[in-house]
Design a protein around this motif. Structure first.
Motif, PDB file in Angstrom:
ATOM      1  N   ASP A 134       0.857  -1.175   0.000  1.00 34.89           N
ATOM      2  CA  ASP A 134       0.000   0.000   0.000  1.00 34.89           C
ATOM      3  C   ASP A 134       0.896   1.228   0.000  1.00 34.89           C
ATOM      4  OD1 ASP A 134      -1.839   2.104   0.487  1.00 34.89           O
ATOM      5  OD2 ASP A 134      -3.196   0.704   1.485  1.00 34.89           O
ATOM      6  N   ASP A 135       1.006   1.850  -1.172  1.00 37.98           N
ATOM      7  CA  ASP A 135       1.906   2.997  -1.312  1.00 37.98           C
ATOM      8  C   ASP A 135       1.173   4.332  -1.274  1.00 37.98           C
ATOM      9  OD1 ASP A 135       0.636   2.787  -3.733  1.00 37.98           O
ATOM     10  OD2 ASP A 135       2.462   2.792  -4.950  1.00 37.98           O
ATOM     11  N   GLY A 136      -0.109   4.283  -0.874  1.00 39.52           N
ATOM     12  CA  GLY A 136      -0.863   5.515  -0.722  1.00 39.52           C
ATOM     13  C   GLY A 136      -1.557   5.985  -1.980  1.00 39.52           C
ATOM     14  N   ASN A 137      -1.500   5.196  -3.067  1.00 38.61           N
ATOM     15  CA  ASN A 137      -2.221   5.553  -4.288  1.00 38.61           C
ATOM     16  C   ASN A 137      -2.676   4.284  -4.997  1.00 38.61           C
ATOM     17  OD1 ASN A 137      -0.270   4.762  -6.561  1.00 38.61           O
ATOM     18  ND2 ASN A 137       1.038   6.091  -5.336  1.00 38.61           N
ATOM     19  N   LEU A 138      -3.501   4.449  -6.013  1.00 37.36           N
ATOM     20  CA  LEU A 138      -4.047   3.307  -6.758  1.00 37.36           C
ATOM     21  C   LEU A 138      -3.412   3.147  -8.132  1.00 37.36           C
ATOM     22  CD1 LEU A 138      -7.832   3.847  -5.899  1.00 37.36           C
ATOM     23  CD2 LEU A 138      -6.332   2.097  -4.944  1.00 37.36           C
TER      24      LEU A 138
END
Length: 205
Positions: free
Chosen positions: A141-145
């Motif tokens: 989960d890198d904070g974006n999609l």
């Protein structure tokens, strides 16, 4: 002098065998009709509970029934508490997944854990993708999609490895998969074969 007379002798209906009003009841009319006083702190008759008030959402309802997800003592006044881990979501529980284990989205104290959202009964908890918190059901989960950075929709992309929170993803030079800024990847990290140790094409190839 009778305080009440309901036309029968058995107790438990508000008027006892000696025609006295039983605790928790009030009686009137002839023959006497006796009713419990919900909210008086005395559990009587068909009352499932009586906690001394007629407030909702405290375990004992305004009509003196036990509210969903709660258990109440048989004492007077009733003491009511929700039961974490029973799979019933009471009004004071953000979640209840039917167990007392933390790390699955709903904690041992029935609170929603960081990075999760929970719904339903018993609660089903899933990671909240793109919030930067890696949960059990997320590979990253890198904070974006967005894709192309190693983590897409919380799944590690081919040719990458990811770690930390939020996820930082890097290509694995030498794994045979051309990814991100790699110009080549021949499955090793040796120079002299056309694809160098940093996965860039060597001069003359």
């Amino acid at each position: 002098n009778e305080a009440c007379d309901d036309g029968d002798a058995p107790a438990g209906d508000g008027c006892d065998a000696s025609c006295g009003v039983e605790q928790g009841y009030s009686c009137g009319m002839e023959p006497s009709v006796c009713n419990t006083g919900c909210g008086d702190g005395i559990r009587a008759g068909t009352e499932g509970c009586d906690d001394g008030d007629q407030n909702a959402s405290d375990g004992c309802s305004p009509s003196c029934t036990v509210e969903h997800g709660f258990g109440c003592s048989g004492s007077s006044p009733s003491v009511c508490a929700s039961t974490c881990g029973d799979g019933l979501v009471a009004v004071d529980e953000p979640c209840d997944d039917g167990d007392l284990q933390s790390g699955d989205g709903c904690s041992a104290s029935c609170t929603v854990e960081a990075g999760y959202h929970c719904s339903g009964e018993a609660s089903s908890c899933l990671g909240t993708c793109s919030d930067g918190i890696v949960t059990l059901d997320e590979g990253c989960d890198d904070g974006n999609l967005m894709g192309g950075d190693g983590c897409v929709s919380c799944t590690v992309e081919l040719g990458y490895s990811c770690g930390s929170q939020p996820s930082v993803c890097m290509t694995g030079c030498g794994d045979g998969i051309v990814a991100s800024n790699e110009a080549c990847d021949d499955g090793d990290v040796q120079n002299g074969d056309g694809c160098g140790t940093t996965c860039m094409i060597e001069h003359g190839y």
